[in-house]
Scaffold this motif. Structure first.
Motif, mmCIF file in Angstrom:
data_model
loop_
_atom_site.group_PDB
_atom_site.id
_atom_site.type_symbol
_atom_site.label_atom_id
_atom_site.label_comp_id
_atom_site.label_asym_id
_atom_site.label_seq_id
_atom_site.Cartn_x
_atom_site.Cartn_y
_atom_site.Cartn_z
ATOM 1 N N LEU A 43 0.830 -1.213 0.000
ATOM 2 C CA LEU A 43 0.000 0.000 0.000
ATOM 3 C C LEU A 43 0.861 1.258 0.000
ATOM 4 O O LEU A 43 0.581 2.217 -0.737
ATOM 5 C CB LEU A 43 -0.916 -0.020 1.229
ATOM 6 C CG LEU A 43 -1.876 1.162 1.405
ATOM 7 C CD1 LEU A 43 -2.847 1.245 0.240
ATOM 8 C CD2 LEU A 43 -2.641 1.043 2.724
ATOM 9 N N PHE A 44 1.925 1.247 0.800
ATOM 10 C CA PHE A 44 2.814 2.409 0.860
ATOM 11 C C PHE A 44 3.529 2.621 -0.478
ATOM 12 O O PHE A 44 3.653 3.752 -0.956
ATOM 13 C CB PHE A 44 3.835 2.201 1.981
ATOM 14 C CG PHE A 44 4.746 3.366 2.207
ATOM 15 C CD1 PHE A 44 4.287 4.506 2.839
ATOM 16 C CD2 PHE A 44 6.062 3.315 1.782
ATOM 17 C CE1 PHE A 44 5.130 5.586 3.048
ATOM 18 C CE2 PHE A 44 6.906 4.389 1.983
ATOM 19 C CZ PHE A 44 6.441 5.529 2.621
ATOM 20 N N ALA A 45 3.992 1.521 -1.092
ATOM 21 C CA ALA A 45 4.662 1.638 -2.388
ATOM 22 C C ALA A 45 3.702 2.136 -3.468
ATOM 23 O O ALA A 45 4.085 2.918 -4.344
ATOM 24 C CB ALA A 45 5.255 0.281 -2.786
ATOM 25 N N THR A 46 2.437 1.694 -3.406
ATOM 26 C CA THR A 46 1.444 2.163 -4.373
ATOM 27 C C THR A 46 1.190 3.658 -4.230
ATOM 28 O O THR A 46 1.093 4.390 -5.222
ATOM 29 C CB THR A 46 0.131 1.392 -4.183
ATOM 30 O OG1 THR A 46 0.380 -0.017 -4.320
ATOM 31 C CG2 THR A 46 -0.905 1.805 -5.224
ATOM 32 N N GLN A 47 1.091 4.133 -2.999
ATOM 33 C CA GLN A 47 0.877 5.554 -2.771
ATOM 34 C C GLN A 47 2.068 6.386 -3.258
ATOM 35 O O GLN A 47 1.884 7.445 -3.870
ATOM 36 C CB GLN A 47 0.632 5.800 -1.279
ATOM 37 C CG GLN A 47 -0.670 5.210 -0.775
ATOM 38 C CD GLN A 47 -0.782 5.257 0.735
ATOM 39 O OE1 GLN A 47 0.188 5.573 1.429
ATOM 40 N NE2 GLN A 47 -1.953 4.946 1.257
ATOM 41 N N ILE A 48 3.283 5.906 -3.001
ATOM 42 C CA ILE A 48 4.472 6.613 -3.472
ATOM 43 C C ILE A 48 4.507 6.654 -4.994
ATOM 44 O O ILE A 48 4.804 7.684 -5.613
ATOM 45 C CB ILE A 48 5.745 5.956 -2.917
ATOM 46 C CG1 ILE A 48 5.812 6.098 -1.395
ATOM 47 C CG2 ILE A 48 6.992 6.566 -3.553
ATOM 48 C CD1 ILE A 48 5.929 7.522 -0.914
ATOM 49 N N THR A 49 4.173 5.514 -5.618
ATOM 50 C CA THR A 49 4.169 5.456 -7.086
ATOM 51 C C THR A 49 3.139 6.400 -7.682
ATOM 52 O O THR A 49 3.412 7.107 -8.659
ATOM 53 C CB THR A 49 3.887 4.015 -7.549
ATOM 54 O OG1 THR A 49 4.846 3.128 -6.963
ATOM 55 C CG2 THR A 49 3.972 3.906 -9.066
ATOM 56 N N LEU A 50 1.941 6.425 -7.097
ATOM 57 C CA LEU A 50 0.907 7.343 -7.581
ATOM 58 C C LEU A 50 1.334 8.798 -7.417
ATOM 59 O O LEU A 50 1.101 9.630 -8.303
ATOM 60 C CB LEU A 50 -0.405 7.090 -6.831
ATOM 61 C CG LEU A 50 -1.165 5.813 -7.190
ATOM 62 C CD1 LEU A 50 -2.391 5.664 -6.303
ATOM 63 C CD2 LEU A 50 -1.570 5.819 -8.656
ATOM 64 N N GLY A 51 1.963 9.115 -6.296
ATOM 65 C CA GLY A 51 2.432 10.480 -6.094
ATOM 66 C C GLY A 51 3.484 10.889 -7.113
ATOM 67 O O GLY A 51 3.457 12.008 -7.646
ATOM 68 N N ILE A 52 4.401 9.973 -7.428
ATOM 69 C CA ILE A 52 5.431 10.273 -8.425
ATOM 70 C C ILE A 52 4.823 10.430 -9.807
ATOM 71 O O ILE A 52 5.170 11.348 -10.568
ATOM 72 C CB ILE A 52 6.509 9.170 -8.416
ATOM 73 C CG1 ILE A 52 7.261 9.179 -7.079
ATOM 74 C CG2 ILE A 52 7.486 9.348 -9.577
ATOM 75 C CD1 ILE A 52 8.246 8.049 -6.925
ATOM 76 N N GLY A 68 -0.405 17.496 4.321
ATOM 77 C CA GLY A 68 -0.376 17.054 5.705
ATOM 78 C C GLY A 68 -1.051 15.704 5.907
ATOM 79 O O GLY A 68 -0.529 14.840 6.627
ATOM 80 N N ILE A 69 -2.188 15.510 5.256
ATOM 81 C CA ILE A 69 -2.883 14.221 5.372
ATOM 82 C C ILE A 69 -2.049 13.103 4.760
ATOM 83 O O ILE A 69 -1.921 12.008 5.334
ATOM 84 C CB ILE A 69 -4.263 14.312 4.708
ATOM 85 C CG1 ILE A 69 -5.186 15.244 5.511
ATOM 86 C CG2 ILE A 69 -4.904 12.933 4.584
ATOM 87 C CD1 ILE A 69 -6.513 15.514 4.852
ATOM 88 N N CYS A 70 -1.457 13.360 3.591
ATOM 89 C CA CYS A 70 -0.631 12.335 2.933
ATOM 90 C C CYS A 70 0.583 11.976 3.785
ATOM 91 O O CYS A 70 0.923 10.794 3.937
ATOM 92 C CB CYS A 70 -0.192 12.824 1.562
ATOM 93 S SG CYS A 70 -1.531 12.989 0.368
ATOM 94 N N LEU A 71 1.253 12.993 4.342
ATOM 95 C CA LEU A 71 2.400 12.722 5.205
ATOM 96 C C LEU A 71 1.985 11.979 6.475
ATOM 97 O O LEU A 71 2.687 11.062 6.925
ATOM 98 C CB LEU A 71 3.096 14.039 5.572
ATOM 99 C CG LEU A 71 3.905 14.718 4.467
ATOM 100 C CD1 LEU A 71 4.485 16.034 4.963
ATOM 101 C CD2 LEU A 71 5.026 13.805 3.965
ATOM 102 N N GLY A 72 0.850 12.372 7.052
ATOM 103 C CA GLY A 72 0.378 11.685 8.253
ATOM 104 C C GLY A 72 0.072 10.214 7.997
ATOM 105 O O GLY A 72 0.457 9.338 8.783
ATOM 106 N N VAL A 73 -0.609 9.940 6.888
ATOM 107 C CA VAL A 73 -0.921 8.552 6.545
ATOM 108 C C VAL A 73 0.352 7.760 6.276
ATOM 109 O O VAL A 73 0.508 6.609 6.717
ATOM 110 C CB VAL A 73 -1.870 8.515 5.322
ATOM 111 C CG1 VAL A 73 -2.044 7.090 4.821
ATOM 112 C CG2 VAL A 73 -3.228 9.097 5.694
ATOM 113 N N GLY A 74 1.302 8.377 5.551
ATOM 114 C CA GLY A 74 2.559 7.690 5.262
ATOM 115 C C GLY A 74 3.362 7.383 6.513
ATOM 116 O O GLY A 74 3.885 6.276 6.675
ATOM 117 N N LEU A 75 3.459 8.345 7.440
ATOM 118 C CA LEU A 75 4.185 8.114 8.684
ATOM 119 C C LEU A 75 3.494 7.064 9.545
ATOM 120 O O LEU A 75 4.156 6.258 10.213
ATOM 121 C CB LEU A 75 4.316 9.430 9.457
ATOM 122 C CG LEU A 75 5.241 10.483 8.837
ATOM 123 C CD1 LEU A 75 5.197 11.769 9.648
ATOM 124 C CD2 LEU A 75 6.665 9.963 8.743
#
Length: 304
Positions: free
Chosen positions: A120-129, A270-277
């Motif tokens: 899930l974390f890798a998918t979110q990073i990929t979508l952000g990139i 802020g929400i994206c960083l909070g979810v990622g952390l």
């Protein structure tokens, strides 16, 4: 003979216990704390996922009240309700893995929980990139879809999901068309005669310009004669439109969307960083617990 003897020297260097059982007890207490911390947090997200699932199901079941509340038909609302229901089920499944794996100290479930969080974390990073690098291409694709939806607006009565979703977007963003209301000139079903001029959907109606607080929902009722001769509605069972010369939003949705993103950029980041952390924290706790459980218990069994 030396009779001057001082007090005995007391060593200030602390002595640490070399008892392995004390060390193992401290490690076991630390792992127990991590275990119950992981269990409590995942229990909270399990309840949260259940609430999201219930809310999405409630929209599907009690669709009439929600449709009357938002002032739109059921097609876009049905899509969002399914998204909420699926998101709730996935959240519950992931949280259940974490709860059971931590409470029962099962390495297989903890490993699966870590793997799903990592995916899930890798998918979110990929979508952000992809969004950041392909932003121009994405904007161009969205523009093509919107203009195509406007051009074929209500042309096919059996396929109205895209049109209703765009109506809802115009209503929420308080805009009309993609670039401007002139985009609706290409709509085949909204072309008027030379005296009437072009028409636009009722979702473009600016209720604040006439102090009409109820706004959008009244446009789907045949009660707009008080708006004057320029606001004569063309309304059928599936179409509600008013002249472009009436009180409508003059700003395109592309500009409104950019303003919304600019005004809410800090909240989104802020929400994206909070979810990622939060995901990184859960992954760290789960992999630490997974890697140290068997080692501690093997050592404890050796000293007993």
């Amino acid at each position: 003979m030396d009779t001057c003897k001082g007090p005995p020297i007391v060593s200030l260097v602390p002595t640490y216990s070399k008892d392995p059982q004390v060390k193992m007890s401290a490690q076991e207490s630390c792992l127990s704390l991590i275990k119950y911390l992981l269990f409590v947090f995942n229990l909270f997200f399990f309840v949260l996922g259940g609430l999201i699932f219930c809310f999405g199901t409630w929209i599907l079941i009690d669709k009439n009240s929600f449709v009357s509340f938002v002032g739109l038909s059921f097609v876009p609302l049905q899509t969002w309700s399914k998204v909420l229901a699926v998101s709730g089920v996935l959240t519950m499944a992931l949280a259940l893995l974490g709860c059971v794996g931590a409470l029962k100290e099962l390495r297989c479930l903890l490993g699966l929980y870590f793997g799903m969080l990592l995916l899930l974390f890798a998918t979110q990073i990929t979508l952000g990139i992809l969004i950041s690098t392909q932003r121009i291409r994405l904007e161009r694709r969205v523009q093509e879809l919107v203009l195509e939806t406007i051009h074929s607006y209500r042309a096919n009565p059996d396929e109205t999901a895209a049109e209703e979703s765009w109506d809802y977007a115009q209503f929420q963003l308080r805009c009309c068309g993609w670039h401007s209301p002139r985009d609706w000139i290409s709509a085949r079903t909204l072309r008027g005669n030379e005296s009437e001029g072009p028409f636009v959907p009722c979702s473009c109606y600016n209720s604040t310009a006439t102090n009409d607080s109820s706004g959008f929902d009244k446009l789907f009722l045949s009660q707009l004669s008080r708006l004057g001769p320029r606001a004569k509605l063309r309304q059928t069972a599936d179409l509600c439109a008013l002249p472009a010369k009436a009180h409508i939003y003059r700003e395109g949705c592309a500009q409104s969307l950019r303003k919304w993103l600019h005004n809410n950029l800090i909240s989104i980041v802020g929400i994206c960083l909070g979810v990622g952390l939060l995901e990184l924290g859960f992954m760290t706790l789960s992999i630490f617990l997974c890697r140290n459980l068997d080692h501690v218990y093997d050592r404890l069994a050796r000293y007993r």
